[in-house]
Design a protein around this motif. Structure first.
Motif, PDB file in Angstrom:
ATOM      1  N   ILE A   1       0.667  -1.125  -0.058  1.00 45.61           N
ATOM      2  CA  ILE A   1      -0.110  -0.079  -0.039  1.00 45.61           C
ATOM      3  C   ILE A   1       0.974   1.280  -0.011  1.00 45.61           C
ATOM      4  O   ILE A   1       0.542   2.219  -0.533  1.00 45.61           O
ATOM      5  CB  ILE A   1      -1.024   0.131   1.045  1.00 45.61           C
ATOM      6  N   ARG A   2       1.950   1.153   0.633  1.00 46.00           N
ATOM      7  CA  ARG A   2       2.866   2.497   0.348  1.00 46.00           C
ATOM      8  C   ARG A   2       3.412   2.455  -0.978  1.00 46.00           C
ATOM      9  O   ARG A   2       3.750   3.422  -1.549  1.00 46.00           O
ATOM     10  CB  ARG A   2       4.153   2.294   1.553  1.00 46.00           C
ATOM     11  N   ALA A   3       3.828   1.042  -1.528  1.00 45.18           N
ATOM     12  CA  ALA A   3       4.447   1.239  -2.943  1.00 45.18           C
ATOM     13  C   ALA A   3       3.271   2.099  -4.038  1.00 45.18           C
ATOM     14  O   ALA A   3       3.438   2.596  -4.632  1.00 45.18           O
ATOM     15  CB  ALA A   3       4.640  -0.024  -3.594  1.00 45.18           C
ATOM     16  N   ALA A   4       2.054   1.825  -3.397  1.00 51.99           N
ATOM     17  CA  ALA A   4       0.809   2.397  -4.244  1.00 51.99           C
ATOM     18  C   ALA A   4       0.523   3.865  -3.734  1.00 51.99           C
ATOM     19  O   ALA A   4      -0.556   4.298  -4.253  1.00 51.99           O
ATOM     20  CB  ALA A   4      -0.211   1.356  -4.110  1.00 51.99           C
ATOM     21  N   GLY A   5       1.054   4.261  -2.533  1.00 49.21           N
ATOM     22  CA  GLY A   5       0.922   5.647  -2.215  1.00 49.21           C
ATOM     23  C   GLY A   5      -0.565   5.622  -1.759  1.00 49.21           C
ATOM     24  O   GLY A   5      -1.289   6.597  -2.021  1.00 49.21           O
ATOM     25  N   PHE A   6      -1.136   4.327  -1.144  1.00 50.25           N
ATOM     26  CA  PHE A   6      -2.522   4.358  -0.604  1.00 50.25           C
ATOM     27  C   PHE A   6      -3.480   4.213  -1.675  1.00 50.25           C
ATOM     28  O   PHE A   6      -4.807   4.559  -1.399  1.00 50.25           O
ATOM     29  CB  PHE A   6      -2.695   5.201   0.549  1.00 50.25           C
ATOM     30  N   ASN A   7      -3.368   3.922  -3.060  1.00 49.23           N
ATOM     31  CA  ASN A   7      -4.005   4.245  -3.917  1.00 49.23           C
ATOM     32  C   ASN A   7      -5.102   2.950  -4.228  1.00 49.23           C
ATOM     33  O   ASN A   7      -4.405   1.683  -4.792  1.00 49.23           O
ATOM     34  CB  ASN A   7      -3.449   4.449  -5.455  1.00 49.23           C
ATOM     35  N   ILE A   8      -6.004   2.671  -3.613  1.00 49.67           N
ATOM     36  CA  ILE A   8      -6.698   1.172  -3.621  1.00 49.67           C
ATOM     37  C   ILE A   8      -8.121   1.307  -4.307  1.00 49.67           C
ATOM     38  O   ILE A   8      -8.872   2.423  -3.907  1.00 49.67           O
ATOM     39  CB  ILE A   8      -6.802   0.867  -2.188  1.00 49.67           C
ATOM     40  N   ILE A   9      -8.315   0.709  -5.136  1.00 55.05           N
ATOM     41  CA  ILE A   9      -9.847   0.574  -5.862  1.00 55.05           C
ATOM     42  C   ILE A   9     -10.330  -0.663  -5.024  1.00 55.05           C
ATOM     43  O   ILE A   9     -10.028  -1.575  -5.234  1.00 55.05           O
ATOM     44  CB  ILE A   9      -9.415   0.589  -7.230  1.00 55.05           C
ATOM     45  N   SER A  10     -11.585  -0.487  -4.473  1.00 48.54           N
ATOM     46  CA  SER A  10     -12.558  -1.426  -3.974  1.00 48.54           C
ATOM     47  C   SER A  10     -13.285  -2.066  -5.015  1.00 48.54           C
ATOM     48  O   SER A  10     -14.258  -1.274  -5.578  1.00 48.54           O
ATOM     49  CB  SER A  10     -13.349  -1.006  -2.951  1.00 48.54           C
ATOM     50  N   LEU A  11     -13.055  -3.250  -5.413  1.00 50.02           N
ATOM     51  CA  LEU A  11     -13.808  -3.717  -6.561  1.00 50.02           C
ATOM     52  C   LEU A  11     -15.112  -3.870  -6.503  1.00 50.02           C
ATOM     53  O   LEU A  11     -16.025  -3.997  -7.145  1.00 50.02           O
ATOM     54  CB  LEU A  11     -13.190  -5.097  -7.166  1.00 50.02           C
ATOM     55  N   GLU A  12     -15.618  -4.213  -5.186  1.00 49.20           N
ATOM     56  CA  GLU A  12     -16.997  -4.634  -4.878  1.00 49.20           C
ATOM     57  C   GLU A  12     -18.008  -3.235  -5.138  1.00 49.20           C
ATOM     58  O   GLU A  12     -19.164  -3.327  -5.622  1.00 49.20           O
ATOM     59  CB  GLU A  12     -17.198  -4.800  -3.119  1.00 49.20           C
TER      60      GLU A  12
END
Ligand code: AMP
Ligand code: MG
Length: 341
Positions: free
Chosen positions: A327-338
């Motif tokens: 999540i740090r590598a992604a800079g906390f960029n998370i997409i929730s697929l639900e």
């Protein structure tokens, strides 16, 4: 500066120890990741680590020991909980933070009144410490990029910037040590790693988990571990985490047609994905994922991808360490697929 490449045989480790005693800096293999080491009690030598890495001076270093008796000169107190942790998990991938003694230079503790100590299990690291001194060592990568787990990773980042690299093959654990602080009333996990929160809890009972292990710092929130406030472990490619089950993950990924995009996935996913895939191990083998993660993130850049979609790891056991890094590598960029179905 010419960077010497040394082997792990006795003669070469002696050479590395001499370099350290003269105030130089040497990359050494450990069971977690490669470390960039200097004599922990020599502030000028330690300063060179920050310069070589481009590391902010307010991010403290871990001091590595090769015998438990070395700890007493480094800390103000060695409480019973620390003894229990040392007995259970040292030598090994656990770092313990304690109030520091006066001999710790400011460069190591970044001006804090605590010091982080680890007793690595890697034989080469132990021999180097025994022949030189307790060693201050962060990961041997350029600040911000994925930690190095192979000789080649260290060379790619550090060739020409440091005195020597000791070749110790590939690192076993693959993510940095678990960091726990005992400097507060209640022990707190600051960084998950190869020793799990569950193992720590079983050994010492009460354990808090720092908010920053799984969440970004809130505006104005002070980092309990200064390293947690920086974007970290990142390849040049943009990393986007996808949180969802197999079917929604495949559906989302297989709609993407951009040829500069790759997918960081589990071995079992490969046959369902049309984009190029970079596997990080089997879905339920968190240790294998930890072992492969940084190599996979570096591979994305080596292969020229500019975007990487990654599966969101499970947050239990060593999986929590994989999640914390990704999540740090992604800079906390998370997409929730639900939400996207
Ligand atoms: P690295 O050296 O890159 O593996 O990172 C070491 C981690 O331990 C960083 O996140 C540091 O901020 C953290 N750390 C080291 N010393 C201390 C300390 N005295 N108090 C809190 N965190 C620390
Ligand atoms: Mg690091």
């Amino acid at each position: 500066m010419k960077t010497l490449i040394l082997s792990s045989d006795n003669e070469d480790i002696k050479k590395a120890a001499e370099i350290i005693k003269q105030g130089g800096i040497v990359a050494m293999p450990t069971e977690t990741v490669y470390g960039l080491a200097a004599d922990a009690l020599n502030g000028n030598a330690v300063r060179k680590i920050f310069e070589a890495k481009g590391r902010p001076m307010d991010n403290p270093l871990i001091v590595h020991i090769s015998d438990i008796s070395q700890i007493y000169q480094l800390v103000k107190e060695f409480p019973q909980r620390a003894e229990i942790l040392a007995e259970n998990f040292w030598p090994g991938p656990l770092t313990i933070i304690l109030p520091k003694s006066d001999i710790i230079p400011d460069e190591v503790s970044a001006g804090l009144d605590t010091v982080a100590i680890r007793f690595p299990s890697h034989e080469t690291a132990q021999r180097l410490i025994s022949l030189s001194a307790p060693l201050a060592a962060p990961s041997a990568n350029l600040s911000g990029s994925p930690s190095p787990t192979t000789l080649r990773h260290v060379r790619d980042d550090m060739n020409g910037r440091i005195d020597a690299i000791i070749d110790g093959g590939d690192c076993e654990v693959g993510v940095e040590s678990t960091v726990v602080t005992l400097a507060e009333n209640i022990p707190m996990l600051l960084r998950p790693g190869g020793i799990t929160a569950e193992q720590l809890h079983a050994a010492i009972g009460e354990l808090k988990i720092a908010n920053a292990v799984t969440n970004p710092l809130a505006d104005g929130e002070k980092a309990a571990s200064p390293g947690m406030k920086y974007k970290h472990y990142s390849p040049k490619a943009e990393v986007i985490l996808l949180d969802g089950e197999n079917a929604s993950f495949y559906r989302y990924i297989n709609k993407i047609t951009d040829s500069n995009t790759a997918v960081l996935c589990y071995n079992e996913d490969i046959k369902y994905i049309t984009l190029p895939s970079i596997p990080i191990g089997k879905k339920h083998d968190y240790s294998e994922q930890a072992h492969m993660l940084f190599t996979a993130l570096r591979k994305a850049d080596e292969m020229g991808f500019t975007a990487v979609y990654a599966r969101c790891p499970e947050k239990t056991g060593v999986g929590l360490a994989v999640y914390n890094r990704i999540i740090r590598a992604a800079g906390f960029n998370i997409i929730s697929l639900e939400d996207t179905d």
